[in-house]
Design a protein around this motif. Structure first.
Motif: not given
Length: 314
Positions: A202-205, A229-234
């Motif tokens: 709902g927001d850009d934070s 999660a928009s990025k995740l180390a795997l």
């Protein structure tokens, strides 16, 4: 040689070019030095540099390596503006009148043309992995725009190239959030790293965290506050570690010590060309296998209609 980033594309339709025919096509679009009036140029270059003796294509066991060279003159807008302002001031003082917007635009074009030959040239080599067995193309850049520029060059070189960004049935955003939320959903061959980016709905934070325990209560509380999660180390069984992005971009690639050691121990007779080809085939085989694993984690590959990406830019 080892890729740092990987933007993957699905190739649609067979490109039945022999190694010799492809080499010839690449040579026809080989990189040449920038002319004085050129702001930028993109062409093919030898992946092995001087050691490659001008060879633009390396192909082994269905794996192809090609490299593009992006050249760009660096002419800061502030430098152009300063020169234009000086000329405008001189004209207004000499002629006692205001310089029109149209005149300023013409002056800017003339100043840019005059300063361009003096500008520094920045060059960037971009490696491309082409897996003919699995119909995949991977570009070693972090920017989609730059990757599409390279694909445009390849399309111009071949006359036709239909590709779409590789896509999975389950959106990475949803899968990564689920893996963080519930350890039991993680594939057996997956290990979490120590980096994450969490987006609020709902927001850009955006909250970014590095060198953290991703199974900690703090992370769980953030997820409970409706973050994803928009990025995740795997990592994959210690073979390969990376940061997965929500658009299926793979960045921060690091290959296992065992694979690097295998490449280091290969007998290359101190031949730079042999070393490059050895490193490449080991990397390509690992990427092909681990791309399959990643897609399996995401419930398989999503089908897409073959589309041609945007025309060549610049």
């Amino acid at each position: 040689m080892w890729f740092k980033n990987l933007l993957l594309y699905r190739l649609h339709g067979d490109q039945e070019l022999s190694q010799e025919a492809l080499e010839e096509a690449l040579q026809a679009h080989k990189s040449t030095p920038l002319g004085n009036a050129d702001a930028r140029r993109l062409g093919w270059t030898a992946p092995a540099g001087r050691a490659g003796h001008g060879q633009l294509l390396h192909e082994m066991q269905g794996q192809r390596l090609i490299s593009a060279l992006r050249q760009e003159r660096l002419l800061p807008a502030s430098v152009v503006k300063e020169e234009v302002d000086e000329q405008v001031a001189e004209i207004e003082a000499a002629e006692g009148r205001k310089v029109s917007r149209k005149e300023k635009t013409a002056l800017k074009e003339q100043v840019t043309e005059n300063l361009l030959p003096q500008a520094f040239v920045r060059s960037q080599k971009v490696d491309v992995w082409w897996d003919t067995r699995h119909q995949l193309i991977g570009v070693n850049v972090s920017s989609r725009t730059k990757a599409e520029d390279i694909l445009d060059l390849l399309r111009e070189t071949l006359g036709s190239l239909k590709v779409t960004p590789l896509a999975a049935k389950t959106l990475p955003l949803r899968a990564m959030t689920t893996w963080l939320n519930d350890a039991s959903t993680r594939p057996n061959d997956m290990q979490l790293g120590d980096q994450v980016e969490l987006k609020a709905k709902g927001d850009d934070s955006v909250l970014r965290a590095r060198q953290v325990d991703l199974d900690s209560d703090d992370i769980q509380q953030l997820l409970a506050s409706d973050r994803q999660a928009s990025k995740l180390a795997l990592s994959i069984e210690g073979r390969l570690s990376f940061v997965l992005h929500e658009d299926l971009a793979i960045k921060g690639l690091r290959f296992s010590d065992a694979l690097i050691e295998e490449a280091d121990n290969a007998d290359d007779a101190d031949d730079a060309l042999v070393r490059l080809e050895t490193d490449f085939i080991l990397m390509a085989q690992a990427l092909a296998e681990d791309t399959k694993r990643l897609l399996a984690w995401l419930d398989g590959e999503a089908t897409a209609s073959p589309l041609e990406t945007s025309p060549l830019k610049g």
